[in-house]
Design a protein around this motif. Structure first.
Motif, PDB file in Angstrom:
ATOM      1  N   PHE A  87     -18.280 -10.604   2.369  1.00 10.03           N
ATOM      2  CA  PHE A  87     -17.298  -9.785   1.679  1.00 10.03           C
ATOM      3  C   PHE A  87     -16.587  -8.885   2.687  1.00 10.03           C
ATOM      4  O   PHE A  87     -17.107  -8.601   3.765  1.00 10.03           O
ATOM      5  N   LEU A  88     -15.413  -8.416   2.303  1.00 11.76           N
ATOM      6  CA  LEU A  88     -14.720  -7.398   3.092  1.00 11.76           C
ATOM      7  C   LEU A  88     -14.204  -6.321   2.153  1.00 11.76           C
ATOM      8  O   LEU A  88     -14.169  -6.489   0.928  1.00 11.76           O
ATOM      9  N   ASN A  89     -13.807  -5.191   2.744  1.00 11.96           N
ATOM     10  CA  ASN A  89     -13.374  -4.015   1.984  1.00 11.96           C
ATOM     11  C   ASN A  89     -12.038  -3.539   2.533  1.00 11.96           C
ATOM     12  O   ASN A  89     -11.872  -3.405   3.755  1.00 11.96           O
ATOM     13  N   ILE A  90     -11.099  -3.302   1.637  1.00 12.83           N
ATOM     14  CA  ILE A  90      -9.734  -2.945   2.022  1.00 12.83           C
ATOM     15  C   ILE A  90      -9.425  -1.531   1.538  1.00 12.83           C
ATOM     16  O   ILE A  90      -9.642  -1.204   0.364  1.00 12.83           O
ATOM     17  N   TYR A  91      -8.903  -0.692   2.429  1.00 12.69           N
ATOM     18  CA  TYR A  91      -8.470   0.665   2.091  1.00 12.69           C
ATOM     19  C   TYR A  91      -6.992   0.789   2.460  1.00 12.69           C
ATOM     20  O   TYR A  91      -6.583   0.402   3.564  1.00 12.69           O
ATOM     21  N   ARG A  92      -6.206   1.364   1.547  1.00 11.63           N
ATOM     22  CA  ARG A  92      -4.774   1.512   1.830  1.00 11.63           C
ATOM     23  C   ARG A  92      -4.243   2.755   1.119  1.00 11.63           C
ATOM     24  O   ARG A  92      -4.845   3.241   0.146  1.00 11.63           O
ATOM     25  N   PRO A  93      -3.100   3.299   1.556  1.00 11.98           N
ATOM     26  CA  PRO A  93      -2.514   4.453   0.868  1.00 11.98           C
ATOM     27  C   PRO A  93      -2.146   4.093  -0.566  1.00 11.98           C
ATOM     28  O   PRO A  93      -1.716   2.965  -0.845  1.00 11.98           O
ATOM     29  N   GLN A  94      -2.306   5.039  -1.464  1.00 10.93           N
ATOM     30  CA  GLN A  94      -1.967   4.800  -2.859  1.00 10.93           C
ATOM     31  C   GLN A  94      -0.497   4.402  -2.982  1.00 10.93           C
ATOM     32  O   GLN A  94       0.382   4.997  -2.374  1.00 10.93           O
ATOM     33  N   GLY A  95      -0.265   3.386  -3.801  1.00 12.54           N
ATOM     34  CA  GLY A  95       1.105   2.951  -4.053  1.00 12.54           C
ATOM     35  C   GLY A  95       1.629   1.931  -3.072  1.00 12.54           C
ATOM     36  O   GLY A  95       2.794   1.543  -3.149  1.00 12.54           O
ATOM     37  N   THR A  96       0.806   1.470  -2.137  1.00 11.03           N
ATOM     38  CA  THR A  96       1.247   0.431  -1.207  1.00 11.03           C
ATOM     39  C   THR A  96       1.670  -0.809  -1.991  1.00 11.03           C
ATOM     40  O   THR A  96       0.984  -1.240  -2.918  1.00 11.03           O
ATOM     41  N   LEU A  97       2.809  -1.379  -1.623  1.00 10.10           N
ATOM     42  CA  LEU A  97       3.366  -2.516  -2.332  1.00 10.10           C
ATOM     43  C   LEU A  97       3.076  -3.828  -1.629  1.00 10.10           C
ATOM     44  O   LEU A  97       2.927  -3.871  -0.409  1.00 10.10           O
ATOM     45  N   THR A  98       3.033  -4.906  -2.400  1.00 14.02           N
ATOM     46  CA  THR A  98       3.044  -6.232  -1.802  1.00 14.02           C
ATOM     47  C   THR A  98       4.301  -6.341  -0.942  1.00 14.02           C
ATOM     48  O   THR A  98       5.400  -6.059  -1.406  1.00 14.02           O
ATOM     49  N   GLY A  99       4.132  -6.719   0.293  1.00 12.31           N
ATOM     50  CA  GLY A  99       5.278  -6.812   1.182  1.00 12.31           C
ATOM     51  C   GLY A  99       5.606  -5.538   1.922  1.00 12.31           C
ATOM     52  O   GLY A  99       6.616  -5.486   2.643  1.00 12.31           O
ATOM     53  N   SER A 100       4.793  -4.472   1.791  1.00  7.60           N
ATOM     54  CA  SER A 100       5.062  -3.241   2.547  1.00  7.60           C
ATOM     55  C   SER A 100       4.913  -3.442   4.046  1.00  7.60           C
ATOM     56  O   SER A 100       5.483  -2.701   4.847  1.00  7.60           O
TER      57      SER A 100
END
Length: 557
Positions: free
Chosen positions: A119-132
């Motif tokens: 498994f892996l775990n992904i962290y990103r800023p809130q509201g990140t869009l597909t294609g950002s």
């Protein structure tokens, strides 16, 4: 549930979250990502404004006939909707030790343990869009290839600082098979299945690249970051690359080059060596049915046998935690030749690199020697045995090599901190043999044609024994990915994180850090209130000897 979109200028007031308003969307709906392994519904931390997707499966479960085999891509329907609010299983591993707790500040993996663990775990800023198309930083945990999990490391503070800097990133951690399930070695295994744990990592990189745009990342801006065995793993990935370029830059903490020996599979098969001992303990017979027999053993029994072999094997003396490490196989395997030979040849995938070591790398590996011993004669014997046990076959190490190490690291009056001469000389030997020497071999060869930045971390962690100093892994406490804080050193922490974030975004840590070149040989000293460039000229005689072709061959590095 109604989707709520908020303009960037109203939602964030600190230093510009993104360079363009089109990159952000705030929503009351739990975030989701649509990947090749299914749709994953994650969670949002309302305080930090960080979205996380935990337990994202990147490969088929390595169970049954896939135990000890190269990982396989998932074939499940991408329409599957899965909860991604909790960590996936950690991989089977060696029991946690005192050193583990010191290193990571906690004895917990924050996850259950199971062979179904890719498994892996992904962290990103809130509201990140597909294609950002945000830059991606992928962290590979250390632990001597025998302990650890991606669940120990979280990217909340790291991403918050990237957002505050105006150049947000995505942070990912991964699991990979460890210990005997990840690094069973024998000529009986098909070459393409050797080093399954490293092959897991490679498939995780491929999954990340293939799905980067789906979760808002840029597949062309992937940087790998590893510590200890994680950093050594990265070295093996660019020394023995695939035809696909899966990353564009790398950060290696305490693990550049060949920090461990890489035995041949034939060595594991010899009488009294790990695979031969495994057959004896398991009752499996050598032949066409050997692997199936080993796959039929329960995981608990398999781990018990592996640990029993650690206790039997000469190289499993204190300070060498495991016999189950990356190994060298025939053509068709990931590692067909010694890493030192490949490094010296210069024939490998070259990427911009940050790498370095800590001032006291060896102290954590000498904990069992801290304190009084039986006397000078016993100390000398222990030191010499420790030296030759750096390899799976101590008979390959010549007496002259042992004598030279004895001269380089002599017995002396104990330091006022440790009060143990044996501890001091073993720590100094480990520092040079496993870390500073390999780092110099790599950087001197890589910097001829590629951008390289090198550091020397000299800051101690306040809440650990003083005799450990700036121990192996101490820098992780300053890099905002552990549940340990160092408020007294906040300035150094912020500066160090900025270096890594800048590199992730632009492949350049910034003007305060000069490049390392074979002619200047300058490294960045990282110390509270003293971050400055210094000459890389300490203990050169020792590391030149360590990096000589004869010594590398004796130790199988």
């Amino acid at each position: 549930m109604v989707l709520i979109t908020v303009a960037l200028t109203l939602a964030f007031t600190f230093r510009g979250l993104f360079n363009s308003a089109s990159a952000i969307r705030l929503s009351a709906v739990p975030p989701s990502i649509n990947t090749s392994s299914g749709i994953f519904c994650g969670a949002v931390n309302a305080t930090s404004r960080i979205e996380s997707f935990k337990g994202v499966r990147y490969a088929q479960p390595p169970i049954g006939d896939l135990r000890f085999a190269a990982p396989l891509r998932l074939t499940r329907s991408p329409d599957d909707i899965q909860d991604a609010s909790n960590f996936g299983n950690a991989c089977p591993q060696l029991g946690l030790s005192e050193a583990f707790t010191i290193l990571y500040g906690s004895p917990s993996l924050d996850a259950e343990i199971s062979e179904d663990c890719l498994f892996l775990n992904i962290y990103r800023p809130q509201g990140t869009l597909t294609g950002s198309r945000l830059p991606i930083l992928v962290f590979i945990h250390g632990g001597a290839y025998s302990v650890g999990a991606g669940s120990q490391f979280q990217g909340i503070s790291l991403i918050q600082q990237s957002v505050a800097n105006g150049s947000p990133i995505i942070f990912i951690t991964i699991n990979y098979r460890l210990y005997i399930t990840g690094f069973l070695s024998s000529s009986i295994l098909p070459p393409e299945d050797l080093n399954a744990g490293l092959l897991d990592q490679r498939l995780a990189f491929q999954f990340i690249q293939d799905n980067a745009e789906a979760f808002g990342g840029d597949p062309d801006k992937i940087t790998l970051w590893g510590q200890s065995a994680g950093a050594s793993s990265i070295a093996l990935h660019y020394l023995y690359p695939t035809s696909d370029q899966l990353f564009r830059g790398a950060i290696q903490d305490s693990g550049a080059g060949t920090i461990l020996n890489v035995p041949s599979v034939e060595q594991y098969d010899q009488a009294g060596k790990p695979f031969d001992l495994l057959l004896t303990l398991s009752g499996c017979q050598r032949g066409n049915s050997t692997l199936q027999c080993l796959r039929n053993i329960t995981i608990d029994n398999l781990l018990n046998m592996a640990q029993a072999i650690d206790n039997i094997s000469p190289q499993a003396a204190p300070g060498q935690s495991t016999t189950w490490l990356p190994s060298r196989g025939p053509e068709g395997s990931m590692i067909p030749e010694l890493p030192s030979v490949r490094t010296s040849s210069g024939d490998f995938f070259r990427v911009p690199l940050i790498t370095g070591t800590n001032l006291d790398e060896g102290t954590l590996f000498g904990l069992s020697f801290l304190g009084p011993t039986a006397g000078p004669s016993a100390d000398a014997s222990i030191f010499n045995t420790f030296v030759v046990n750096r390899t799976i076959d101590p008979t390959t190490v010549s007496s002259s090599t042992v004598g030279q190490f004895d001269a380089f690291y002599p017995a002396k009056l104990p330091s006022t901190v440790s009060n143990s001469s044996l501890f001091d000389r073993l720590a100094a030997f480990v520092d040079d043999f496993h870390f500073v020497g390999p780092r110099r071999l790599l950087t001197d060869n890589l910097a001829v044609k590629q951008d390289v930045w090198v550091y020397l971390f000299e800051e101690a962690v306040p809440d650990v024994p003083a005799e450990l100093g700036a121990f192996h892994g101490a820098e992780l406490s300053f890099l905002q990915i552990l549940n340990r804080t160092v408020p007294a050193m906040a300035s150094l922490s912020s500066q160090l994180v900025d270096f890594y974030l800048n590199f992730t975004v632009s492949l350049d840590p910034g003007p305060a850090w000069s490049k390392y070149t074979p002619s200047t040989r300058q490294v960045l000293q990282l110390q509270h209130n003293n971050v400055t460039m210094i000459p890389d000229d300490f203990r050169l005689n020792e590391t030149n000897f360590i990096n000589s072709a004869g010594v590398d061959h004796e130790f199988g590095r």
